[in-house]
Scaffold this motif. Structure first.
Motif, PDB file in Angstrom:
ATOM      1  N   LEU A 177       1.081  -1.139  -0.044  1.00 30.65           N
ATOM      2  CA  LEU A 177      -0.215   0.177   0.051  1.00 30.65           C
ATOM      3  C   LEU A 177       0.753   1.326  -0.194  1.00 30.65           C
TER       4      LEU A 177
ATOM      5  N   LEU B 260      -5.842  -1.589  -7.019  1.00 29.06           N
ATOM      6  CA  LEU B 260      -5.650  -0.343  -6.307  1.00 29.06           C
ATOM      7  C   LEU B 260      -4.918   0.646  -7.104  1.00 29.06           C
TER       8      LEU B 260
ATOM      9  N   GLN C  45      -2.311   4.834   5.273  1.00 27.84           N
ATOM     10  CA  GLN C  45      -2.756   3.930   6.424  1.00 27.84           C
ATOM     11  C   GLN C  45      -2.696   4.626   7.633  1.00 27.84           C
TER      12      GLN C  45
END
Lengths: 414, 414
Positions: free
Chosen positions: A30, A171, A37
């Motif tokens: 990510l 993503l 996050q």
């Protein structure tokens, strides 16, 4: 920028029975994708607590990624609970392709598929299904009002490929960008020393980024560019990789993520050379690591795990007087093992290992961790003395890496 | 029963730069202490998000255990934020003993203590302070209205000793109870089939509980009793384990958490027998797995990784006509490998593996995953044909487990 939260599901995590490597892996990917996050959670296999955790995450983040709880048992509640949170209710339909894949898998293993497995092929009709090449439970993505809940299986060998093949493209598409990464692998310099040498680059680089990852006994750097396409990505990362190479020198052994045994395999194949290994304290781990590489039968002739002195004499021709005078863990024995392996196998290169892996067997003169590695080849031979640290597993693992690095350096004429 | 929540603090965790072993460690110790955990969280070094996370945890649980964020920098906010949540405000006092310990530590390292380190010795006056023998930041316990917030440093080598020495005694005193667990290991029956057979027991048992968890290729059950002491715990779990054994039969191979290679090692040692292994497709992984067990030199004589046909002939005496007539991957070759290994090594038992690990090398008659395992011993021999699935690594791994189970069954006379 998109935000994501990871939720790891499983009472075995809360009980501490396993360490959550999935969350770390997903976090790294990510970060590479430029997705923020702020929170991460772990929760057991319990509907109400899982419901609260998913609902909180869906309220806060754009993407919620769950691992675990997709299996066939009644404890596996993740899919049903996520559907509840999104208001899809319990109205699941059978995904025929997933059921067929599961049946093929069981039939191939000559095992009977029990009825509860069928549950793994049931999904809300809105789900985007992700096939599982390495296990029975497919994953899925549930979208609602711009949010996405992504459900992945718990076992890392199922989760990681599914993440790479199905989730990452999703993503990147949502984040309207693409990532181009090159993985640099280093042996013989610790993570903190590498970071010291690259500190200013790591701190100042924004595109590409340089991120260190520590794996067991090896240091890895990931150079990642955000870009429109691979060509632009490569143009961005290449000068950074060259600058890193200038600073690190020949401890940088791969700029394409290859591991040491893969580099050895590539070099042996390119040079048309063959290898045989004679192992004592590494006990088959060196052969086993080399044979991981597909097609290794082209260059890997054989291995001998000569654990006893009798086997060292009989299989490799180590002289009884050498063993008597210097002991099994000695420079002389290591060299005779390598020569003997090369002679009996006919291989171009022969690697030998002998050492004391512990926890027992050490003496003041020859402590646990003392090891000798020898390499015999056309026109030469060499031997290294090592003082390895850690428990039995660590000592054996490091011994294997040292042996591979010794072969790599010979093949590269360093 | 008390409940606890663990909160791991640190942006480096959310970025995936490190794996959170602290949470696993604490979870295990909490389970041992008989303290329930329903949620775990990870949050970055940000006051507001940390505040929300601590507040939620304090509302739900009796104990909240935080790791990380106790250091000297402005990013280290855990102590201040926890004090805010409990309403202790910012009114911190200097803990002289902690400051003195910190000064001694810096002086011992011949380093100058910078002013920001003083922050680590500041605590709410209500705090119970836990010294840090392995670093600068002390931990502390903050109690309020029957709840406790426990703050621990992030580095595992500081956190673990502090937990063991200061937190565990505190927890056991509060909880007045303990847990007793036994781990059951099963090979040859999948998790879902095991659960099918035990469903009613799993659902109805409350003390002890029966919890399944799946590791790679193996199924594990944990039977856990809440009890006053080990003797009571053992008395509670024993009849449950016996009932499980009745239902599962001989696929249940350990009731003390041993793995297959550990069971083989124990049986070989007890029977005073020796072993040698001849490996083709498993490529040293079988030898390497067996040699993991400390003291394996007592019963493991040697291994041969006879990857090429030439090595199979030369090392093991496999007949060229056997290889020509049946191929290297055949029942006949496997048997000759085992016999040859037993004959040349003098071992009591010889295990042999031959198969096609892929991804290349498969044919319609002999597909990837086809494998033969042979076992030769005094007065007998046996051979198994297998159809293994998965990638190269998985096929080799399962082949090793199957070979170990074959040996285990022979040693147990099943």
């Amino acid at each position: 920028m998109l935000t994501a939260e990871i939720i790891s599901v499983g009472t075995e995590l809360l009980m501490g029975q396993i360490v959550d490597t999935n969350a770390q892996y997903i976090s790294q990917r990510l970060a590479e994708a430029g997705i923020n996050q702020y929170f991460r959670a772990t929760v057991g296999d319990n509907h109400d607590r899982l419901y609260d955790t998913i609902r909180t995450a869906v309220e806060r983040a754009d993407l919620v990624i769950l691992t675990g709880g997709l299996g066939p048992t009644e404890d596996d509640l993740t899919k049903e609970t996520a559907a509840d949170v999104l208001g899809y209710g319990g109205d699941f339909i059978l995904h025929e392709a997933s059921l067929a894949a599961m049946e093929r898998r069981f039939s191939h293993m000559h095992r009977v598929m029990t009825a509860n497995n069928r549950k793994q092929a049931m999904f809300p009709k809105e789900a985007f299904i992700m096939p599982n090449a390495n296990g029975t439970a497919p994953g899925c993505i549930l979208e609602k009002e711009g949010k996405a809940v992504i459900l992945l299986p718990g076992p890392p060998r199922e989760m990681v490929p599914m993440f790479d093949e199905s989730v990452m493209p999703y993503l990147l598409k949502r984040n309207q960008g693409k990532l181009y990464s090159r993985t640099l692998r280093i042996y013989g310099m610790g993570e903190s020393a590498v970071e010291d040498r690259l500190r200013d680059m790591i701190d100042s680089q924004t595109n590409p980024t340089i991120a260190p990852y520590a794996l067991t006994g090896e240091t890895t750097l990931r150079v990642t560019a955000r870009c429109r396409d691979d060509a632009e990505g490569e143009a961005l990362v290449r000068p950074v990789i060259e600058a890193i190479r200038q600073r690190l020198g020949d401890v940088l052994y791969s700029t394409h993520g290859e591991q040491l045994h893969e580099v050895c395999a590539r070099l042996l194949t390119a040079q048309g050379k063959t290898l045989a290994v004679a192992e004592s304290f590494t006990g088959g781990l060196l052969a086993s690591t080399l044979i991981c590489v597909p097609g290794s039968s082209a260059w890997m002739l054989e291995g001998c795990v000569t654990y006893s002195n009798a086997a060292k004499e009989r299989r490799l021709g180590v002289l009884p007087q050498t063993l008597a005078a210097h002991g099994a863990v000695s420079r002389e024995t290591a060299l005779e093992m390598a020569r003997g392996m090369r002679g009996t196998s006919g291989a171009d290169f022969a690697l030998a290992t002998t050492g004391i892996a512990g926890p027992d067997g050490g003496t003041p003169e020859k402590p646990v961790g003392l090891a000798y590695l020898a390499l015999a080849y056309e026109g030469g031979e060499e031997v290294h003395e090592l003082r390895l640290v850690g428990n039995r597993e660590r000592i054996r693992g490091t011994g294997v890496l040292e042996a591979l690095d010794m072969l790599r350096r010979r093949l590269e004429n360093i």
